[in-house]
Design an enzyme around this catalytic site. Structure first.
Site, short mmCIF file in Angstrom:
data_model
loop_
_atom_site.label_atom_id
_atom_site.label_comp_id
_atom_site.label_asym_id
_atom_site.label_seq_id
_atom_site.Cartn_x
_atom_site.Cartn_y
_atom_site.Cartn_z
N HIS A 66 3.81 -2.22 -4.29
CA HIS A 66 2.72 -2.66 -5.79
C HIS A 66 2.19 -4.22 -5.12
O HIS A 66 1.24 -4.75 -5.88
CB HIS A 66 4.30 -3.25 -6.31
CG HIS A 66 5.22 -1.95 -6.25
ND1 HIS A 66 6.55 -2.89 -7.14
CD2 HIS A 66 5.31 -1.11 -6.66
CE1 HIS A 66 6.80 -0.93 -7.18
NE2 HIS A 66 6.07 -0.61 -7.43
N HIS A 67 1.73 -3.74 -3.68
CA HIS A 67 0.61 -5.06 -3.42
C HIS A 67 -0.38 -4.71 -4.25
O HIS A 67 -0.81 -4.99 -4.22
CB HIS A 67 0.67 -5.14 -1.25
CG HIS A 67 0.01 -3.88 -1.31
ND1 HIS A 67 -0.09 -2.29 -0.50
CD2 HIS A 67 -1.67 -3.91 -1.08
CE1 HIS A 67 -0.51 -1.25 -0.25
NE2 HIS A 67 -1.83 -2.68 -0.77
N LYS A 72 0.20 5.42 -5.73
CA LYS A 72 -0.50 6.66 -5.32
C LYS A 72 0.06 7.52 -4.61
O LYS A 72 -0.17 6.80 -3.41
CB LYS A 72 -2.00 6.69 -5.29
CG LYS A 72 -3.15 7.60 -4.91
CD LYS A 72 -3.32 7.71 -6.59
CE LYS A 72 -4.63 9.45 -6.11
NZ LYS A 72 -2.87 9.99 -7.18
N LYS A 96 -2.54 4.33 4.74
CA LYS A 96 -3.01 5.53 4.68
C LYS A 96 -4.39 4.69 3.93
O LYS A 96 -5.55 4.85 3.84
CB LYS A 96 -2.62 6.88 4.30
CG LYS A 96 -3.51 7.49 3.86
CD LYS A 96 -2.92 8.92 3.62
CE LYS A 96 -1.81 9.30 3.93
NZ LYS A 96 -1.59 10.99 3.07
N LYS A 108 5.41 8.81 -3.25
CA LYS A 108 5.66 9.62 -2.84
C LYS A 108 6.49 10.36 -3.88
O LYS A 108 7.50 9.22 -4.06
CB LYS A 108 5.88 10.14 -1.63
CG LYS A 108 4.80 11.40 -1.03
CD LYS A 108 4.01 11.83 -0.97
CE LYS A 108 3.75 12.83 0.03
NZ LYS A 108 2.22 12.95 0.39
N SER A 364 -9.22 11.68 -4.54
CA SER A 364 -8.34 11.68 -5.51
C SER A 364 -8.55 10.51 -6.59
O SER A 364 -9.19 10.37 -7.54
CB SER A 364 -6.29 11.82 -5.07
OG SER A 364 -6.02 13.23 -5.36
N1 GLU Z 1 -0.85 14.40 -1.08
C1 GLU Z 1 -2.28 13.37 -0.56
C2 GLU Z 1 -1.50 13.23 1.13
O1 GLU Z 1 -0.69 12.96 1.11
C3 GLU Z 1 -2.58 13.82 -1.08
C4 GLU Z 1 -2.03 12.09 -2.29
C5 GLU Z 1 -3.26 11.55 -3.27
O2 GLU Z 1 -4.32 12.30 -3.28
O3 GLU Z 1 -2.41 10.82 -4.72
O4 GLU Z 1 -2.38 12.17 1.04
#
Ligand code: GLU
Length: 472
Positions: A66-67, A72, A96, A108, A364
C-alpha cells in the site's frame, strides 16, 4: 507445462528481494515491511450448474503493498491458482510498477478454475460474483484496487467487472476506472490488448541494441535475423512474436501446452495463429515439425527464448540444457530462483519479468488516467496541432520554394491519435527503465539485470516509506 505443487512463487520473489537488498543500505525492518503482503483476501462462493448441482469456487485477491494507492494487478483464471502464487504475483506487481515508475502498489487476483471447462454463462456468473465479493470487502475501486486481465482473462471479463461495479456504485463518477483492459466501447484504451507484447518487443530491442552487452554474449547488434523460440502463443506470446517478426527476427519455435511447432526457416506468426485458432493447436500444420514433447523445445538452440505462458517453466530440471543466449521473461516468474543461478553461470542474459512484461500495466495506467479525466488522449489537441503544422509547412514551402509531397505532409501534419500517444508513452517508459536498470547493473558491477531491477524498485519503494516518516 510444469506442475505448480510445492513451488512457492512468493518465496522465490522474496529470495530475490533479499539478494538485491544485500547490495543496498536498507533498514532490515523496512525490508521486512516491503516484502510482506499487506492484505490477503481468500473467499469461496457457490456456482449452480445447469443440472442443479453446485460447485464451490475459490477466489483470491492479494494487495501486496500500500505504499502507493490504488494497488494494481491482473486477475487470473487458472487451475494452478493458489494463495502462494497470487501472493508472489502481487509482490511482482509492486516491484514491476516501481521499476517502470508507474504510481501503483502491487496486487493480484485469481480464481482457481480452468476457464476452458466453463461456458460463457458460467464464466460471466463467476466473474460477476467474484467482483461482488471484492466490492463487499472494498477490495476494488478506482482509488483502492484496480484489477486488469491476466492469464485466462481478457477484455470480456473486464467488461463484466466494470458493469458489476457500476451496478453497486451508481453515483461513482470515476467508476470506469475500477478496472483496466476493458473493451474500447466500455472506456478501454487503444493499444491495451497488444501492450504487453509491444513492451516485450521494445525491451528486447533495447537489450540487443547495446554493442558491449551483445559482444559479451557473442551476438550481433539488432533484431534482424535473431532466432527466437516462444513458449505460449496467447495474447502476450502472440503480440511479442508478431512485433519481433516485423522487426526482422525469425520465430523458429513455438511451444504450447498441447504441442509445439519447429521450423528453422521461420514460422509465419499470422499464419500459425490462424491455424491454432481454427484447429485448437498446431497438430497437422504443414509448414513446420510438430512436437508432442513441447517442453523440450525450450532447450533447442536459439538466440532468444521467450517464455510467455506461466511461472515455474525453467527449473533445476531443464536449466542446464537451455541453449539460448538471452531469455526474455514475458510471463511472470517463468524461471525459478535455483534455475536462475545456473543460467547466469552459463552466461545467459535474462531480461527479467518485472521489467519485460511491464507494458501491460503501463498502458493500464494510461487507461486509468483516461477514465479519471473522462476524455480520450489527443481529443483536445489533435486538430489544433494539425492546423499549426499545416501553417508551418506552408511557410517553409514559401520561404524555401520547395514543396512537400502529399505523403510527407500527411505524416507531419497528422495530429497524434490516442494510439500514437499510448505507443509513445509505452516506448518512453520501457526505454527509460531498461537503460536505468542496465546502468545500475554496470555501476554496481552486478552480473544480472534482475538484481539490478529489484535494486531500482526497492530504492523507490523505500523512499516512499521513508518520506512518510515511518522508517529512518
Ligand atoms: N496482468 C498484467 C501484469 O501481470 C497487467 C496488470 C495490469 O494491467 O494491472 O502485469
Amino acid at each position: 507445462m510444469k506442475n505448480m505443487e510445492e513451488y512457492s512463487l512468493f518465496d522465490d520473489v522474496s529470495k530475490v528481494v533479499d539478494h538485491a537488498a544485500s547490495h543496498m543500505d536498507i533498514h532490515p525492518g523496512l525490508l521486512d515491511q516491503i516484502k510482506q503482503c499487506n492484505s490477503v483476501y481468500k473467499f469461496n462462493f457457490p456456482l449452480r450448474n445447469g443440472d442443479g448441482t453446485y460447485q464451490v469456487i475459490e477466489g483470491f485477491r492479494v494487495q501486496h503493498s500500500h505504499h502507493k494507492l490504488p494497488v494494481k494487478g491482473g486477475i487470473r483464471f487458472s487451475s494452478f491458482v493458489n494463495e502462494e502464487e497470487v501472493k508472489g504475483l502481487a509482490a511482482l506487481m509492486t516491484y514491476k510498477c516501481a521499476l517502470v515508475n508507474i504510481p501503483y502498489g502491487g496486487a493480484k487476483g485469481g480464481v482457481t478454475i480452468d476457464p476452458t471447462k466453463y461456458n460463457t454463462d458460467q464464466l460471466e456468473k463467476i466473474t460477476r460474483r467474484y467482483t461482488s465479493e471484492l466490492i463487499k470487502k472494498k477490495f476494488i475501486g478506482p482509488a483502492i484496487d484496480v484489477p486488469a486481465p491476466d492469464y485466462g482473462t481478457g477484455s470480456r471479463e473486464m467488461a463484466w467487472i466494470v458493469d458489476t461495479f457500476e451496478a453497486f456504485n451508481p453515483d461513482a463518477i470515476n467508476a470506469k476506472g475500477c478496472v483496466t483492459g476493458k473493451p474500447l466501447s466500455q472506456h478501454g484504451i487503444e493499444g491495451r490488448t497488444e501492450a504487453t507484447g509491444m513492451g516485450v518487443f521494445i525491451g528486447i530491442r533495447e537489450a540487443v541494441s547495446i554493442k558491449e552487452d551483445m559482444d559479451a554474449l557473442g551476438l550481433t547488434v539488432g533484431l534482424a535475423g535473431k532466432k527466437i523460440i516462444v513458449q505460449g502463443l496467447g495474447n502476450v506470446g502472440y503480440y511479442s512474436a508478431k512485433f519481433l517478426e516485423e522487426a526482422g527476427a525469425k520465430i523458429i519455435g513455438i511451444a504450447e501446452y498441447n504441442g509445439g511447432i519447429w521450423n528453422e526457416e521461420g514460422i509465419d506468426i499470422e499464419d500459425i495463429k490462424r491455424y491454432q485458432v481454427a484447429n485448437k493447436g498446431f497438430k497437422g500444420y504443414s509448414k513446420g515439425t510438430f512436437m508432442e514433447d513441447t517442453m523440450s523445445l525450450l532447450t533447442y538452440p536459439c538466440d532468444i527464448l521467450i517464455p510467455a505462458a506461466l511461472e515455474n517453466q525453467i527449473t533445476l530440471e531443464n536449466a542446464n540444457q537451455i541453449q539460448a543466449k538471452i531469455i526474455g521473461e514475458a510471463a511472470n516468474g517463468p524461471v525459478t530462483q535455483d534455475a536462475d543461478v545456473i543460467l547466469l553461470e552459463k552466461g545467459i542474459m535474462i531480461i527479467p519479468d518485472m521489467y519485460l512484461n511491464a507494458g501491460g500495466v503501463t498502458v493500464s495506467y494510461f487507461e486509468w488516467l483516461k477514465n479519471l479525466s473522462r476524455v480520450s488522449f489527443g481529443k483536445l489537441e489533435k486538430r489544433y496541432d494539425m492546423k499549426k503544422y499545416d501553417l508551418l509547412l506552408e511557410s517553409i514551402e514559401k520561404a524555401t520554394g520547395d514543396t512537400f509531397s502529399e505523403s510527407q505532409k500527411e505524416i507531419i501534419v497528422r495530429g497524434a491519435s490516442e494510439r500514437d500517444l499510448v505507443n509513445s508513452g509505452l516506448e518512453e517508459t520501457m526505454v527509460t527503465a531498461y537503460h536505468h536498470m542496465n546502468g545500475v547493473r554496470k555501476e554496481k558491477q552486478i552480473k544480472d539485470l534482475r538484481t539490478a531491477g529489484f535494486i531500482v524498485a526497492l530504492e523507490r519503494i523505500a523512499i516512499s516509506y521513508m518520506d512518510l516518516g515511518i522508517f529512518p
